[in-house]
Design a protein around this motif. Structure first.
Motif, PDB file in Angstrom:
ATOM      1  N   VAL A 112       0.828  -1.216   0.000  1.00 41.70           N
ATOM      2  CA  VAL A 112       0.000   0.000   0.000  1.00 41.70           C
ATOM      3  C   VAL A 112       0.862   1.266   0.000  1.00 41.70           C
ATOM      4  N   HIS A 116       0.267   5.272  -1.252  1.00 44.45           N
ATOM      5  CA  HIS A 116       0.557   6.470  -0.466  1.00 44.45           C
ATOM      6  C   HIS A 116       1.539   7.387  -1.202  1.00 44.45           C
ATOM      7  N   ALA A 418     -10.540   4.887   1.682  1.00 42.25           N
ATOM      8  CA  ALA A 418      -9.892   5.086   2.975  1.00 42.25           C
ATOM      9  C   ALA A 418      -8.856   3.989   3.218  1.00 42.25           C
ATOM     10  N   ASP A 419      -9.247   2.754   2.896  1.00 43.41           N
ATOM     11  CA  ASP A 419      -8.319   1.628   3.004  1.00 43.41           C
ATOM     12  C   ASP A 419      -7.901   1.267   1.587  1.00 43.41           C
ATOM     13  N   ARG A 421      -5.525  -0.684   0.524  1.00 46.30           N
ATOM     14  CA  ARG A 421      -4.738  -1.918   0.349  1.00 46.30           C
ATOM     15  C   ARG A 421      -5.340  -2.807  -0.741  1.00 46.30           C
ATOM     16  N   SER A 431      -2.911  -4.845  12.129  1.00 48.61           N
ATOM     17  CA  SER A 431      -2.050  -4.091  11.226  1.00 48.61           C
ATOM     18  C   SER A 431      -1.356  -2.900  11.877  1.00 48.61           C
TER      19      SER A 431
ATOM     20  N   THR B 317       1.479   6.284   8.007  1.00 47.79           N
ATOM     21  CA  THR B 317       0.263   5.881   8.696  1.00 47.79           C
ATOM     22  C   THR B 317       0.581   4.817   9.747  1.00 47.79           C
ATOM     23  N   SER B 318      -0.231   4.792  10.814  1.00 52.74           N
ATOM     24  CA  SER B 318      -0.026   3.797  11.868  1.00 52.74           C
ATOM     25  C   SER B 318      -0.373   2.398  11.387  1.00 52.74           C
ATOM     26  N   ARG B 319      -1.336   2.334  10.498  1.00 50.20           N
ATOM     27  CA  ARG B 319      -1.768   1.039   9.958  1.00 50.20           C
ATOM     28  C   ARG B 319      -1.773   1.144   8.441  1.00 50.20           C
ATOM     29  N   PRO B 320      -1.365   0.071   7.765  1.00 49.72           N
ATOM     30  CA  PRO B 320      -1.421   0.089   6.298  1.00 49.72           C
ATOM     31  C   PRO B 320      -2.841   0.352   5.799  1.00 49.72           C
ATOM     32  N   SER B 321      -3.834   0.014   6.628  1.00 45.59           N
ATOM     33  CA  SER B 321      -5.231   0.208   6.227  1.00 45.59           C
ATOM     34  C   SER B 321      -5.703   1.641   6.394  1.00 45.59           C
ATOM     35  N   ASP B 322      -4.881   2.493   7.001  1.00 41.04           N
ATOM     36  CA  ASP B 322      -5.317   3.879   7.237  1.00 41.04           C
ATOM     37  C   ASP B 322      -5.302   4.716   5.969  1.00 41.04           C
ATOM     38  N   HIS B 323      -6.186   5.678   5.944  1.00 34.75           N
ATOM     39  CA  HIS B 323      -6.194   6.676   4.876  1.00 34.75           C
ATOM     40  C   HIS B 323      -4.828   7.358   4.812  1.00 34.75           C
ATOM     41  N   TYR B 324      -4.344   7.584   3.579  1.00 30.84           N
ATOM     42  CA  TYR B 324      -2.970   8.095   3.420  1.00 30.84           C
ATOM     43  C   TYR B 324      -2.743   9.423   4.152  1.00 30.84           C
ATOM     44  N   ARG B 326      -4.137  10.459   6.960  1.00 27.93           N
ATOM     45  CA  ARG B 326      -4.495  10.454   8.379  1.00 27.93           C
ATOM     46  C   ARG B 326      -3.425  11.095   9.265  1.00 27.93           C
TER      47      ARG B 326
END
Lengths: 471, 444
Positions: A112, A116, A418-419, A421, A431, B317-324, B326
């Motif tokens: 991911v 970003h 938002a996610d 991945r 995660s 991001t703290s989590r890979p799943s977080d909005h870029y 954040r």
């Protein structure tokens, strides 16, 4: 509460994935071509992933999708000449020379971090091997075609590049870590010269053998069979460097080691190479300009290790003023998210022009990667790799709103997931990556460049050895 | 080589050494180039006081190290020697404050002997950062010429890392730099999650470690509370006793007298909630939460608890799943929910980037006004020094900077910096190397 609803509402939206070159019209933007000035109220017409026309009020077939860029700034996709963005592993830290390895076999196409980076306007990266070895692996120039597999990510037209590394990292990993040369900068130079000499010798013998073999195969009854010279991939790669078929990107910091490599390359006729990081390149800018060497540097990183203690954020500006082709890189999955901001720091520290600063994240790194024919500026015939900004990209208030690769919109702020991945096998709760761990690493002292990933195992044994010796 | 030649050779050698030494001394002298002191009047300047409206073309007088006058075009009567600074085309801001750094404590990250932020041991409240702040750190001038005039130097290791000290980025001794040597005691809240991809502990081991650490915290604070009560009884004459000296417990007492804040470093949503729950039972402490990378997920609870936070903007991001975005948004999402936010770089050598953290936070939802507070008056309030720092008001320390535009803009240039009324030379290793090498003699 709105925040939560919004973000979770988007959770199941999927990111756009790469589906191949597209046709699109970007209409009425302020077009920063980089190489041909700024064009107000201008359209960029991309056909099948390639820029076909740039001009005002272009007429295109009615079925072509249109992006309205009114009041927006349109610039080429950003190029990062130093990244480890989506490597599976970064360092094959088992030998001072590992030219036979390629990072192309170590790409995670689902990372991911690519998305970003796209969100920050980046479209092309130099995915590099780490800096544990004097001569590391061959790198991979990638286009961030998010959703493509590891083969689809490759920038097909890009020449092969390879990672070299001087100074503290190779001497710590090998000399200090496992007792193998190089332990010193003297040893680093010898590793390069010795393997270059070996490669020249090997190439001579191998070519001789191959021609004898060909002669034998033509006339097996008249010519005796030659003694075989086995193929040696490591030396073939080194030989290709000397022949100019592979571009060198060399991790380096101190002025003396930079000059050392300039001298070595003069002796062997190697040209068109790039010093990476090169925190002290400013000290030898005239020498680099004379040698035609490039520099790819941080905007302001320094002091995390001894060899970057005598650094200055004016490095890029000094190199630029001395005529060295200079780029600003990230070497970081954080900095790659805002390379426009990193470029703006060169205006702050050194007062270069805004155009020259933007060139440092577009056309200049494109030259260093040998892909300036295809990307790095908005010109007819070049790839449709574009980022579209809400304001002047050097402003801290500018937001990248859209990123296109080969004419396809792969990041759109208005509708982004938002996610983002691709691989969602790992749950939200598993995660979490502890910022505290990152922060505490930073505050204990950022000890390494990102390019020392995977070299830690050897390091630990190294530091234990050192302690034993100390006592 | 004959003797005469040899001696001449040696003489030349010595000359080279002397020249080098002299040159080196010269360079050092530049680093500690003396700032100007006295009465300054800055005229025709756009004043951004933070706590009041902008004054266009105003006047500020700096006298005896403090802000003596702030006004629109009225020029006050000044006696004695006055240094005049034309501020036309410039803006004047209070110096920016970074609430969690290792500036002065760490010099070169990879060189362990230059790293003083991490003491051995798990519970170290008696380790006070200020004593290890190196006034000669090369990073200090690099930081202050970019408008950051104050930082908290904070210890990092163990469970209770130590006591962080709020300092000016100018002074020849740690004492001279000191604003508050006991700004806060920093603790690393035990994480109930994996510490990173490399953490190979099983779920039950993680849970067990977490419970143990929490028990340790509870025991420590219960002991400290009892120790404090005992000493209060002794001090008031209710108890006649001569207990053994306990430096750790003595240091902890500053939490209960409210002289020091308890700064809890905590990031994960679940951990923030646990820390909030724990904090409810510690109503005799002044809390600050630091890091709070997932603070946006629990912003309302943080606001409700009225616990100020220290957050950053330029991280992954703290989590890979977080909005870029954040990390850019986190501070703003908390501020908009009513949390008292201060921004930090959490850095050492690049604390100079604090204005850009504020710029990113401003752009992604916090707004310029709130982001400006988050690097000035908010940290001043959080550390209980709003009478000294954080805004341009008469009577406060003259910690100020002049900039040719928006201070958050990367391309802006800082013209002048004042710390305690000292006009700081705009010189650092970075500017010096630039001056020496920009037009280097290419033949040498």
């Amino acid at each position: 509460m709105m925040v939560f609803l919004l973000s979770y509402g988007h959770t199941f939206a999927q990111p756009t994935t790469y589906s191949g070159p597209q046709t699109v019209l970007i209409k009425n933007g302020l077009v920063k071509t980089i190489t041909q000035g700024d064009l107000p109220n201008t359209d960029v017409y991309i056909v099948n992933g390639v820029i076909q026309e740039i001009g005002q009020n272009l007429t295109v077939p009615s079925n072509v999708s249109v992006i309205d860029a009114t009041d927006k700034v349109v610039m080429p996709g950003i190029i990062d000449a130093h990244s480890h963005l989506n490597t599976v592993s970064t360092n094959e830290a088992t030998s001072p020379v590992t030219a036979e390895i390629t990072i192309k076999e170590s790409i995670d196409p689902n990372d991911v971090a690519m998305y970003h980076a796209l969100a920050g306007g980046v479209t092309t990266i130099n995915l590099m091997h780490g800096s544990a070895n004097v001569i590391g692996a061959r790198n991979a120039t990638l286009k961030l075609r998010y959703g493509a597999d590891q083969f689809g990510l490759q920038f097909q037209e890009a020449p092969q590049t390879i990672k070299f590394a001087l100074g503290e990292n190779p001497t710590r990993v090998h000399g200090q870590g496992t007792g193998v040369q190089p332990r010193t900068r003297m040893g680093v130079e010898r590793v390069i010269r010795d393997i270059f000499d070996d490669a020249i010798e090997y190439d001579r013998k191998r070519q001789e053998y191959l021609s004898q073999k060909a002669a034998y195969e033509r006339r097996p009854n008249r010519v005796s069979p030659p003694v075989p010279v086995a193929k040696n991939l490591r030396l073939e790669v080194i030989s290709d460097i000397i022949k100019g078929n592979i571009l060198v990107h060399c991790h380096s910091y101190r002025a003396d080691e930079i000059v050392m490599l300039v001298n070595v390359f003069k002796d062997y006729g190697v040209e068109n190479y790039t010093f990476q990081h090169a925190n002290e390149a400013f000290k030898v800018a005239p020498e680099l300009a004379e040698a035609g060497a490039n520099a790819s540097v941080f905007s302001d990183w320094w002091a995390y290790k001894f060899e970057v203690y005598y650094s200055t954020a004016y490095n890029a500006a000094i190199l630029h003023e001395n005529g060295v082709n200079t780029s600003i890189n990230s070497d970081s999955n954080e900095l790659i998210r805002h390379l426009n901001h990193e470029a703006a720091k060169v205006v702050r520290y050194g007062g270069i022009s805004a155009d020259d600063a933007l060139a440092m994240i577009t056309i200049n790194p494109a030259k260093q990667l040998g892909i300036d024919e295809y990307v790095g500026s908005l010109e007819v015939g070049k790839h449709g790799d574009v980022s579209i900004w809400s304001a002047d990209p050097l402003s801290i208030y500018a937001i990248n709103e859209m990123t296109l690769v080969d004419g396809q919109v792969l990041f759109d702020r208005a509708s982004d997931a938002a996610d983002a991945r691709l691989d969602r096998a790992i749950s939200y709760d598993q995660s979490f990556e502890d910022l505290q761990a990152q922060v505490s690493e930073e505050v204990r002292g950022r000890q390494d460049d990102a390019c020392m990933e995977d070299a830690f195992i050897l390091f630990e044994s190294g530091s234990q050895m050192e302690q034993t010796h100390n006592h | 080589m004959n003797r005469k030649k040899q001696s001449r050779f040696q003489f030349c050698g010595w000359m080279v050494v002397l020249t080098l030494l002299f040159g080196f001394t010269n360079l050092q002298a530049q680093i500690v180039e003396k700032p100007e002191y006295g009465t300054f009047i800055i005229e025709n300047v756009d004043i951004y006081p933070v706590t009041a409206d902008v004054i266009k073309g105003g006047v500020v007088v700096i006298k005896d190290g403090t802000i003596d006058y702030v006004g629109s075009n009225v020029k006050p009567d000044l006696t004695g020697e006055v240094k005049r600074i034309d501020g036309s085309g410039y803006r004047l801001y209070p110096g920016f404050i970074d609430s969690e750094t290792q500036l002065g404590l760490n010099e070169i990250g990879a060189v362990a002997v230059t790293v003083d932020a991490a003491e051995v041991g798990s519970v170290n409240p008696e380790m006070i950062a200020q004593t290890a702040v190196n006034p000669g750190s090369v990073s200090i001038p690099v930081t202050r010429v970019d408008g950051v005039t104050n930082v908290v130097a904070s210890p990092v290791s163990g469970l209770v890392s130590g006591t962080g000290s709020l300092i000016d980025l100018y002074g020849y001794t740690p004492e001279a730099m000191s604003i508050d040597q006991r700004a806060g005691i920093y603790i690393n809240w035990p994480s109930s999650g994996k510490r990173g991809w490399w953490d190979s502990r099983s779920e039950s081991d993680i849970e067990k470690d977490y419970k143990e650490a929490l028990d340790q915290i509870n025991e420590l604070f219960n002991d400290a509370r009892a120790y404090h009560a005992m000493w209060e009884a002794i001090e008031s004459g209710d108890l006649d006793a001569q207990p053994d000296v306990n430096a750790k417990m003595d240091a902890m007492r500053h939490l209960f007298t409210q002289e020091a804040r308890l700064v809890v470093r905590v990031n994960r949503e679940k951990d923030i909630l646990a820390a909030l729950e724990w904090a409810k039972d510690q109503d005799d402490l002044s809390f600050v939460f630091s890091g709070v990378s997932e603070g946006w997920r629990v912003a309302e609870q943080l606001a409700e608890a009225e616990i100020p936070v220290i957050a950053t903007a330029l991280v992954t991001t703290s989590r890979p799943s977080d909005h870029y975005a954040r990390p850019y948004q986190n501070a703003g999402l908390m501020a908009n929910a009513g949390v008292h936010v201060s921004l930090s770089t959490f850095n050492t050598e690049n604390v100079r980037n604090l204005p850009f953290h504020a710029g990113y936070a401003a752009t992604y939802g916090m707004g310029v006004e709130e982001a400006l507070k988050a690097v000035t008056i908010n940290p001043a309030e959080m550390w209980g020094v709003a009478d000294k720092l954080g805004s341009i008001e008469v009577g406060k320390h003259a910690n100020l900077f002049l900039v040719d535009g928006d201070p958050f803009e990367t391309t802006s240039t800082i013209k002048d910096v004042f710390i305690r009324g000292y006009r700081i030379p705009m010189v650092s290793r970075h500017t010096q190397l630039n001056e020496e090498f920009l037009n280097r003699d290419a033949t040498n």
